[in-house]
Design a protein around this motif. Structure first.
Motif, PDB file in Angstrom:
ATOM      1  N   LEU A 484      69.576  60.304  72.059  1.00 12.22           N
ATOM      2  CA  LEU A 484      69.391  61.566  71.347  1.00 12.22           C
ATOM      3  C   LEU A 484      70.702  62.306  71.149  1.00 12.22           C
ATOM      4  O   LEU A 484      70.950  62.892  70.096  1.00 12.22           O
ATOM      5  CB  LEU A 484      68.402  62.434  72.115  1.00 12.22           C
ATOM      6  CG  LEU A 484      66.924  62.031  72.036  1.00 12.22           C
ATOM      7  CD1 LEU A 484      66.124  62.836  73.044  1.00 12.22           C
ATOM      8  CD2 LEU A 484      66.384  62.247  70.634  1.00 12.22           C
ATOM      9  N   HIS A 485      71.551  62.315  72.183  1.00 12.55           N
ATOM     10  CA  HIS A 485      72.786  63.092  72.066  1.00 12.55           C
ATOM     11  C   HIS A 485      73.704  62.509  71.000  1.00 12.55           C
ATOM     12  O   HIS A 485      74.428  63.237  70.321  1.00 12.55           O
ATOM     13  CB  HIS A 485      73.503  63.150  73.423  1.00 12.55           C
ATOM     14  CG  HIS A 485      74.163  61.868  73.818  1.00 12.55           C
ATOM     15  ND1 HIS A 485      75.422  61.523  73.414  1.00 12.55           N
ATOM     16  CD2 HIS A 485      73.725  60.851  74.598  1.00 12.55           C
ATOM     17  CE1 HIS A 485      75.745  60.346  73.927  1.00 12.55           C
ATOM     18  NE2 HIS A 485      74.728  59.912  74.645  1.00 12.55           N
ATOM     19  N   LEU A 486      73.684  61.165  70.807  1.00 13.45           N
ATOM     20  CA  LEU A 486      74.510  60.574  69.764  1.00 13.45           C
ATOM     21  C   LEU A 486      73.953  60.916  68.376  1.00 13.45           C
ATOM     22  O   LEU A 486      74.710  61.191  67.440  1.00 13.45           O
ATOM     23  CB  LEU A 486      74.582  59.060  69.952  1.00 13.45           C
ATOM     24  CG  LEU A 486      75.756  58.382  69.244  1.00 13.45           C
ATOM     25  CD1 LEU A 486      77.062  58.771  69.904  1.00 13.45           C
ATOM     26  CD2 LEU A 486      75.594  56.877  69.251  1.00 13.45           C
ATOM     27  N   TRP A 497      85.347  57.436  65.078  1.00 15.00           N
ATOM     28  CA  TRP A 497      86.354  57.408  66.139  1.00 15.00           C
ATOM     29  C   TRP A 497      86.018  58.410  67.236  1.00 15.00           C
ATOM     30  O   TRP A 497      86.190  58.128  68.416  1.00 15.00           O
ATOM     31  CB  TRP A 497      87.722  57.692  65.540  1.00 15.00           C
ATOM     32  CG  TRP A 497      88.810  57.805  66.568  1.00 15.00           C
ATOM     33  CD1 TRP A 497      89.494  58.924  66.906  1.00 15.00           C
ATOM     34  CD2 TRP A 497      89.317  56.758  67.397  1.00 15.00           C
ATOM     35  NE1 TRP A 497      90.401  58.655  67.896  1.00 15.00           N
ATOM     36  CE2 TRP A 497      90.318  57.322  68.229  1.00 15.00           C
ATOM     37  CE3 TRP A 497      89.024  55.410  67.534  1.00 15.00           C
ATOM     38  CZ2 TRP A 497      91.017  56.574  69.152  1.00 15.00           C
ATOM     39  CZ3 TRP A 497      89.726  54.653  68.466  1.00 15.00           C
ATOM     40  CH2 TRP A 497      90.704  55.225  69.258  1.00 15.00           C
ATOM     41  N   HIS A 498      85.555  59.592  66.852  1.00 14.34           N
ATOM     42  CA  HIS A 498      85.167  60.582  67.850  1.00 14.34           C
ATOM     43  C   HIS A 498      83.997  60.066  68.689  1.00 14.34           C
ATOM     44  O   HIS A 498      83.979  60.237  69.924  1.00 14.34           O
ATOM     45  CB  HIS A 498      84.779  61.889  67.155  1.00 14.34           C
ATOM     46  CG  HIS A 498      84.282  62.951  68.099  1.00 14.34           C
ATOM     47  ND1 HIS A 498      85.134  63.831  68.749  1.00 14.34           N
ATOM     48  CD2 HIS A 498      83.019  63.258  68.534  1.00 14.34           C
ATOM     49  CE1 HIS A 498      84.431  64.627  69.535  1.00 14.34           C
ATOM     50  NE2 HIS A 498      83.141  64.304  69.407  1.00 14.34           N
ATOM     51  N   LEU A 505      82.500  55.056  74.693  1.00 14.33           N
ATOM     52  CA  LEU A 505      83.341  54.459  75.732  1.00 14.33           C
ATOM     53  C   LEU A 505      83.180  55.146  77.093  1.00 14.33           C
ATOM     54  O   LEU A 505      83.111  54.452  78.123  1.00 14.33           O
ATOM     55  CB  LEU A 505      84.813  54.487  75.292  1.00 14.33           C
ATOM     56  CG  LEU A 505      85.185  53.494  74.183  1.00 14.33           C
ATOM     57  CD1 LEU A 505      86.675  53.593  73.867  1.00 14.33           C
ATOM     58  CD2 LEU A 505      84.822  52.076  74.581  1.00 14.33           C
ATOM     59  N   PRO A 506      83.114  56.495  77.190  1.00 10.90           N
ATOM     60  CA  PRO A 506      82.891  57.090  78.516  1.00 10.90           C
ATOM     61  C   PRO A 506      81.576  56.687  79.155  1.00 10.90           C
ATOM     62  O   PRO A 506      81.443  56.725  80.380  1.00 10.90           O
ATOM     63  CB  PRO A 506      82.920  58.609  78.219  1.00 10.90           C
ATOM     64  CG  PRO A 506      83.733  58.743  76.996  1.00 10.90           C
ATOM     65  CD  PRO A 506      83.414  57.537  76.172  1.00 10.90           C
ATOM     66  N   ALA A 507      80.584  56.307  78.354  1.00 13.85           N
ATOM     67  CA  ALA A 507      79.311  55.886  78.915  1.00 13.85           C
ATOM     68  C   ALA A 507      79.278  54.408  79.251  1.00 13.85           C
ATOM     69  O   ALA A 507      78.462  53.982  80.073  1.00 13.85           O
ATOM     70  CB  ALA A 507      78.177  56.207  77.932  1.00 13.85           C
TER      71      ALA A 507
END
Length: 629
Positions: A484-486, A497-498, A505-507
């Protein structure tokens, strides 16, 4: 048509979309692999006629006339391409050729070996499932009672089991349970009772690692909004735990598929110890003897099995995720863990450093035939081996080579896994093909291409070590792209890119990095397995795998010679697990990055400007999009 049926239809359409390109890519990779194997004798710059002659009769002299007869009988003078084309032309008719060694038809022997390997794999999976359930039991129990702060993966037991070599477990079980106690047969393949010990040898380490990966995902599932909502509505804890497991399975099934195939083709050492006529052992014997028809047919069977298992796993993962995967309505399993204790990491590291420092002043190559197989004493704290060499000294001096190689291979595998995991359409079939090939066969191929040397085992292990990490990264990315957040971030104008840098990548990087750490002992064990089969380090090197291989025949008479390197490998596993747990910790007082709120229970990463009403449907929906009762 109901919304749920429409969602299921969307999942099926997504499964079918792009199936033809993926199938073509798989066929191309399988063809390249089979062709490469067909060129193995010529790549290794050896005379295949000489190898076949020695395999048929070691006493017969290799005169030019005899070698010419062998070449004429096998058609070697026509060249490798003619032989490969002739072999491929017979496959549509079910004709895989005849063995160069025995002259028998290849297809029946390969099918018989495949049946034995599949049966062994099925029983090993049953033991692996029981082991994984035991590893996750505490996390499930705590999470179902909403004690999320304590729902951390188990450490010690899983680390020890995952770090034990399969061939060492097989040797101990065959010696103690099969020979000394006589509870179960330890040699042969004649019925169900003969499957127990080899299946235990394969299932215990695989189940421990799979259970550890599942336990790593469960806290994030219990932290999603549906779990406290279900508990508030009076849903039993057991049912909440089952739904949490179901929520995590889509991210775990691709890796489980790799283990299924690995239990079939990678059980070469276990099949040799228990004298099992499996497919892995058959392909190894054919590779050593350069019996190309058997080797090609066996490899092709492994590749086809890998494709079927992987397709089934991906289909099951998408169906378990349900319409939420197609609608982009999944929650994120990425969740920072509460602060973990650094004491186990420091203790395990101190013990390993102490063992290495204790043995470094000793000579690892000093031979004393009068002190053969001595028990541990003050002079020899870990005892001596069959040549009277100090085991502690050999362990300490072998640590640098083993650990440095394992760390370098793990780092390279992590980088390759992350890069290829970002391209699932390319890496998916490649992962399946690479994983289908036994590591021993990869070692033989690498040796044929680059020649034998100290770096050959490292290249062979690196060639296959990235595959589980790439499958893990691709599965997590597939899940994270449907969160949902994406979806909210895309709606607010975030670019690719953001999204990649700040959301995906952080996930994905932390759990895959933890997975790479957890596989550090497995990498060391792969090097050890090659040494056990004579394809790794050669005497008198003190490499840990070679220590196990040299001392394994004396396990019954001098168990300390085998238990010492096994205990150090188990210590390395516990150290890797503790380091992986340390990577889960977020430093107190560290400012959260933008959008990190979704990592905490019950919050969302990107908040829309205003919501017209609370999200009751989300809270009342089970993982996979099915309505909760």
């Amino acid at each position: 048509m109901s919304p749920q049926e429409e969602g299921r239809g969307a999942v099926v359409r997504r499964l079918l979309h792009g199936a033809v390109p993926r199938a073509a890519w798989r066929c191309a990779l399988a063809a390249a692999l089979v062709c490469g194997i067909g060129l193995l004798p010529w790549l290794s710059r050896t005379d295949p006629a000489l190898t076949v002659l020695k395999a048929r009769s070691a006493e017969r002299d290799a005169t030019p006339e005899v070698l010419a007869d062998v070449r004429a009988g096998l058609g070697l003078d026509a060249g490798p391409l003619h032989l490969l084309g002739q072999w491929l032309s017979g496959l549509p008719r079910g004709d895989a050729g005849r063995s160069w060694i025995s002259g028998a038809e290849v297809a029946p022997s390969v099918l018989q070996a495949l049946g034995a390997s599949v049966l062994l794999m099925a029983v090993a999976l049953a033991f692996a499932a029981v082991t994984a359930a035991a590893v996750c039991a505490r996390t499930l129990w705590l999470g179902s009672r909403r004690r999320l702060g304590d729902a951390r993966p188990g450490r010690g037991g899983a680390a020890v089991l995952a770090a034990l070599p399969e061939f060492l477990i097989a040797s101990v079980l065959a010696t103690v349970v099969g020979v000394q106690l006589g509870w179960l047969p330890a040699l042969g393949w004649y019925g169900p009772r003969w499957t127990v010990l080899p299946a235990l040898s394969l299932g215990l380490p695989a189940g421990a690692l799979l259970g550890r990966l599942l336990a790593d995902l469960l806290p994030g599932a219990f932290a999603e909004p549906w779990a406290p909502a279900a508990a508030a509505r009076g849903m039993p804890g057991r049912r909440i735990a089952r739904q949490a497991v179901r929520r995590c399975l889509p991210a775990l099934l691709p890796n489980a598929a790799l283990y299924v195939v690995g239990l079939t083709g990678g059980a070469v050492a276990v099949e040799q110890i228990f004298d099992i006529p499996g497919l892995g052992r058959l392909t190894l014997q054919a590779a050593v003897a350069q019996d190309l028809p058997v080797l090609q047919a066996g490899t092709l069977a492994l590749v086809l099995l890998a494709a079927c298992v992987t397709l089934a796993a991906h289909g099951a993962a998408r169906l378990l995720a349900g319409p939420a995967l197609a609608a982009g309505a999944l929650g994120s399993l990425h969740r920072p863990a509460p602060p973990a204790s650094r004491v186990p990491l420091l203790v395990y590291g101190a013990v390993l450093v102490a063992v290495v420092g204790w043995g470094l002043p000793r000579d690892p190559l000093a031979v004393d035939t009068g002190a053969r197989l001595l028990a541990p004493s003050r002079a020899h704290p870990f005892g001596t081996d069959a040549l009277g060499r100090d085991v502690l000294a050999r362990l300490a001096h072998g640590a640098f080579g083993t650990l440095s190689q394992a760390l370098a291979i793990s780092a390279a595998a992590l980088v390759l896994g992350l890069l290829l995991g970002l391209l699932p359409a390319v890496s998916g079939p490649l992962v399946d093909t690479v994983n289908a090939v036994p590591p021993v066969l990869v070692a033989l191929l690498v040796t044929a291409v680059v020649g034998s040397g100290s770096g050959t085992p490292a290249l062979a292990v690196t060639a296959v070590a990235w595959a589980p990490l790439a499958a893990h990264a691709a599965a997590l990315l597939r899940q994270e792209r449907a969160t949902l957040h994406l979806t909210a971030a895309i709606g607010l104008g975030a670019g690719p890119w953001h999204l990649l840098r700040h959301e995906l990548l952080p996930a994905v990087v932390p759990p895959v990095a933890r997975h790479a750490l957890l596989r550090l002992p497995a990498v060391a064990l792969s090097l050890a397995a090659l040494g056990f089969l004579g394809l790794g380090a050669q005497p008198p090197s003190p490499e840990w795998g070679l220590l196990l291989a040299e001392n394994q025949p004396y396990a019954e008479r001098a168990p300390w010679a085998v238990l010492a390197p096994a205990a150090v490998l188990a210590l390395l596993g516990a150290l890797a697990v503790s380091a992986a747990d340390g990577m889960r910790t977020r430093r107190p007082g560290r400012p959260r990055r933008r959008g990190a709120e979704a990592a905490d229970p019950g919050t969302a990463r990107v908040v829309p400007p205003r919501r017209s009403r609370p999200a009751e449907p989300e809270l009342a929906t089970a993982p996979g999009g099915t309505a909760r009762e």
